[in-house]
Design an enzyme around this catalytic site. Structure first.
Site, short mmCIF file in Angstrom:
data_model
loop_
_atom_site.label_atom_id
_atom_site.label_comp_id
_atom_site.label_asym_id
_atom_site.label_seq_id
_atom_site.Cartn_x
_atom_site.Cartn_y
_atom_site.Cartn_z
N ASP A 108 1.85 8.58 27.11
CA ASP A 108 2.38 8.62 25.45
C ASP A 108 1.64 9.30 24.62
OD1 ASP A 108 3.52 7.88 23.24
OD2 ASP A 108 2.79 5.80 23.02
N ARG B 26 -3.48 8.99 20.54
CA ARG B 26 -2.97 8.81 22.00
C ARG B 26 -3.46 9.49 23.26
NH1 ARG B 26 3.02 7.06 19.32
NH2 ARG B 26 2.24 4.84 19.20
N ARG C 120 10.49 0.71 27.12
CA ARG C 120 11.66 1.33 27.28
C ARG C 120 12.28 1.61 28.63
NH1 ARG C 120 13.23 0.63 22.22
NH2 ARG C 120 11.52 1.43 20.57
N LYS D 121 8.98 -10.02 8.53
CA LYS D 121 10.19 -10.59 8.73
C LYS D 121 10.26 -11.83 9.96
CE LYS D 121 13.65 -7.22 7.58
NZ LYS D 121 14.80 -6.45 7.91
N GLY E 145 2.22 -2.52 15.02
CA GLY E 145 1.61 -1.29 14.13
C GLY E 145 1.02 -1.53 13.12
N GLY F 75 5.63 -1.95 19.56
CA GLY F 75 6.97 -2.49 20.33
C GLY F 75 6.66 -3.15 21.63
P1 ADP Z 1 3.24 -5.56 12.66
O1 ADP Z 1 3.67 -4.24 12.51
O2 ADP Z 1 1.76 -5.94 12.53
O3 ADP Z 1 3.95 -6.27 13.63
P2 ADP Z 1 5.11 -6.16 10.53
O4 ADP Z 1 5.76 -4.89 10.77
O5 ADP Z 1 5.94 -7.30 11.09
O6 ADP Z 1 3.71 -6.20 11.28
O7 ADP Z 1 5.02 -6.42 8.88
C1 ADP Z 1 4.10 -5.64 8.34
C2 ADP Z 1 4.62 -5.49 6.64
O8 ADP Z 1 4.59 -6.84 6.12
C3 ADP Z 1 3.51 -4.69 6.07
O9 ADP Z 1 4.10 -3.70 5.60
C4 ADP Z 1 3.10 -5.73 4.77
O10 ADP Z 1 3.09 -5.11 3.61
C5 ADP Z 1 4.35 -6.70 4.74
N1 ADP Z 1 4.02 -7.74 4.13
C6 ADP Z 1 3.01 -8.85 4.42
N2 ADP Z 1 3.01 -9.78 3.51
C7 ADP Z 1 3.75 -9.56 2.72
C8 ADP Z 1 4.24 -10.14 1.66
N3 ADP Z 1 3.85 -11.36 1.15
N4 ADP Z 1 5.70 -9.71 0.81
C9 ADP Z 1 6.09 -8.76 1.31
N5 ADP Z 1 5.61 -7.92 2.44
C10 ADP Z 1 4.64 -8.37 3.14
MG MG Z 2 5.27 -2.97 11.89
#
Ligand code: ADP
Ligand code: MG
Length: 670
Positions: free
Chosen positions: A20, A35, A177, A224, A380, A403
């Protein structure tokens, strides 16, 4: 178990390795070499073993997609855009090749195979001096690399396979992938193994889902709910506590009827959040949601942090981070963990004013590592956070794949990992129509104890009436619960039958189908067995499909035709991707309960033949991985000899499975 470069003889071999090297590039200059550095131990090892050539392949961004995006953006901004210089600076592998040469120094010569792509490089590679490292151009210049159609994938995969006797996959970041250079290639190379980076990732991440040191505490945060549902559900199976933070916590709080102000929320995920809360309760896992917050009036780095001392958030505020009460709770929960997994920041850590919660979690994790807790960080942004706070070296493992690590934690099978898997021995005990519930439970208890340190996959298949008592005993152990049969219909008026739904309800994981006694005493034919098999797969069961010839068939010289027919018809309509859920058990029917045994060589010959049948149906990669058990009077004194045969991958044990004293030595053969 995945197989690694350590298990193969590399001397004089041509090695083709997926790495990678998808590093950030700017105007042809590597911006971050993490990497590249991560792949060097495997590269050096392969060279030190005396490989003839080592050909490296990787993607580097996605030229077609990225360039189109950049062009659209330039047009919108009214700037000029030169496609070929953009691609040259961003996607050409030559500068990465040069960078690798710098890193390897005198260890090896690195040559770039040319900008004209990955096809037709065999003569170039074979013409290199022994010990040369060859870097191929970005695989994603070829649309076949990421094609949906397996014919297209195979076209590139076959070309790449020409460059190696052994395929090494060390590209964990792209292991999720199903691409030509990450997975399809394994169909055409005689041997596929993992590199050290891949091995380390799998060794840390996989046990979190399959067999963690308990208590397991999971901290899941981030943006999310929708992107983390599968990981929450998967971790619930083993976690004693699930800490939910970050933006997604507000959807959960709202689901509980709390006030969340202007915080980020996914209205369409509230029902899911409720479902997960319910599932956690059922699983006995504690859910830890924020008890207090740090809020802001605007989602902005310059916003003033406002302390919110309680769960409910005033209407005008956005929840941006967790507060001190929550962090005190985190400390208490984390202190109990033997394994800690963290995926997703608990606040908007990119803004200094709202990074305290995430930094505190990183520090708590670091302290836990120091106490002996296994700490694993994946995702990430969480990894970026740990790096930002300079605490990466204080964790047991920081994953290099966002991922890929998420998908592993979801309990999914990753194509790039699956191709490096060797076969696991699988030892199953078929208890037939023996024993009462209590007797069965007692036997199970003894086996849980005696097989605890066993290294293989285990299964016991009690009679239907004992499934519940045995299931309770083996729960959480390394022994799977099997049923000896199922009905061919899902439900309905079928007096005397037991349905897959009822077996699922009992916690059954594997169903034995087509056992010789079902075939011969109860006249089950291939069509019926196939119907049951498909139904079982549909409901997520694994299946052990039994095949084998009778004495009469053997004497007539029909061993191969019978085994071929039973295999083909038993698997009719089953897709290659479902085959990982199937084990074949070869039972020479004439050797069951008659005291006669096939010699290990006899058995091996049939196993090899059956693997050939699978190869014709599904190709060599699938055939290589198919577990084929032997089921003809396996005893403690012949187990090791049988298992030593190349194509015998385990045993389906009848009589000898009824006593711990006989089953244990078979199961722990050495
Ligand atoms: P990871 O990449 O570690 O799996 P995610 O991509 O799911 O994490 O989420 C990371 C994002 O979530 C970050 O950019 C962070 O700013 C955002 N985040 C964390 N807490 C909050 C919050 N309370 N409101 C809005 N965004 C948030
Ligand atoms: Mg992320």
């Amino acid at each position: 178990m995945i197989k690694t470069v350590k298990t193969v003889d590399l001397k004089g071999k041509r090695v083709i390795m997926r790495v990678d090297f998808n590093v950030p590039m700017k105007d042809g200059v590597v911006q971050d070499d993490t990497r590249i550095v991560a792949a060097i131990p495997t590269i050096k090892y392969i060279l030190a073993q005396g490989a003839k050539t080592l050909t490296l392949m990787s993607h580097l961004g996605d030229p077609a997609k990225d360039a189109e995006k950049a062009k659209t953006k330039a047009e919108k901004d009214g700037k000029s855009f030169n496609m070929s210089s953009y691609i040259k600076g961003k996607h050409r592998m030559a500068p990465v090749s040069a960078y690798l040469q710098k890193k390897l120094g005198k260890t090896a010569t690195v040559v770039f195979a040319g900008e004209d792509g990955c096809y037709n490089k065999k003569a170039f590679i074979d013409g290199q001096k022994p010990g040369t490292v060859i870097m191929l151009e970005n695989t994603r210049f070829h649309k076949e690399e990421t094609a949906k159609d397996s014919k297209d994938l195979d076209k590139l995969a076959k070309a790449l396979a020409e460059y190696g006797d052994i395929f090494v996959n060390d590209a964990f970041g792209t292991a999720h992938r199903d691409h030509a250079s990450t997975a399809s290639i394994a169909k055409f190379v005689p041997l596929s193994v993992a590199g050290f980076l891949m091995e380390k990732e799998v060794n840390y991440l996989e046990p979190i889902v399959t067999n963690p040191s308990k208590p397991l505490v999971a901290i899941i945060g981030g943006a999310k709910v929708s992107s983390k549902i599968a990981v929450l559900e998967s971790l619930l199976k083993n976690a004693s506590a699930l800490v939910i933070g970050g933006a997604m916590a507000y959807t959960f709080l709202k689901a509980q009827g709390k006030k969340i102000g202007k915080s980020m929320v996914e209205e369409d995920q509230i029902a899911t959040a409720k479902k997960i809360l319910e599932a956690a309760k059922k699983a006995g896992a504690e859910i830890v949601l924020p008890l207090d917050h740090v809020g802001a009036e605007k989602f902005d780095a310059a916003s003033k942090p406002v302390a919110v001392a309680a769960v409910n958030i005033p209407d005008r505020l956005i929840g941006m981070d967790v507060g001190p009460k929550t962090l005190a709770k985190y400390k208490q929960v984390i202190s109990k963990a033997k394994t800690l997994v963290w995926n997703g920041p608990v606040g908007v850590f990119e803004f200094a004013a709202f990074a305290k919660g995430t930094e505190a979690v990183a520090k708590l994790a670091a302290a836990a590592t120091a106490r002996g807790t296994v700490t694993v960080v994946g995702g990430g942004d969480s990894v970026a956070a740990v790096n930002k706070f300079k605490l990466a070296s204080k964790m047991s493992h920081v994953s290099t794949g966002g991922g890929a690590s998420l998908e592993l934690l979801e309990g999914r099978k990753l194509p790039g990992i699956e191709v490096t898997r060797g076969r696991d021995y699988f030892i199953a005990g078929n208890w037939k129509m023996h024993m009462t519930r209590a007797e069965s439970a007692n036997l199970a208890k003894a086996l849980v104890k005696s097989l605890k340190s066993g290294k293989h996959r285990y299964l016991v298949a009690p009679s239907f009436t004992s499934l519940e008592s045995v299931g309770e005993v083996i729960k959480g152990s390394n022994i799977l619960l099997g049923a000896q049969n199922c009905a061919a219909e899902e439900q309905g008026a079928h007096t005397g039958e037991v349905s897959v739904l009822q077996l699922k309800d009992l916690g059954v994981q594997v169903i034995i189908l087509g056992h010789s006694e079902r075939r011969h005493s109860y006249k089950e034919d291939d069509a019926l067995i196939n119907k049951k098999l498909k139904l079982a797969l549909k409901h997520g069961f694994e299946v052990i499909l039994c095949i084998g010839e009778t004495l009469e068939e053997r004497e007539k010289g029909n061993v191969e035709s019978v085994c071929k027919r039973q295999t083909e018809k038993g698997l009719a309509g089953v897709e290659a991707q479902d085959l990982s859920g199937i084990t074949i058990a070869y039972e020479p029917v004439w050797a069951i309960g008659t005291g006669k045994t096939a010699t290990p060589d006899d058995a091996q010959a049939v196993h090899k033949f059956v693997r050939g049948v699978i190869e014709k149906l599904y190709g060599p990669a699938v055939a290589r991985l198919m577990v084929i058990q032997y089921g003809g009077s396996v005893k403690p004194d012949n187990a090791a000899q049988l298992m030593a045969m190349e194509d015998i991958d385990g045993a389906l044990v009848g009589g000898a499975s009824l006593k711990p004293d006989s089953f244990t030595p078979i199961a722990k053969f050495s």
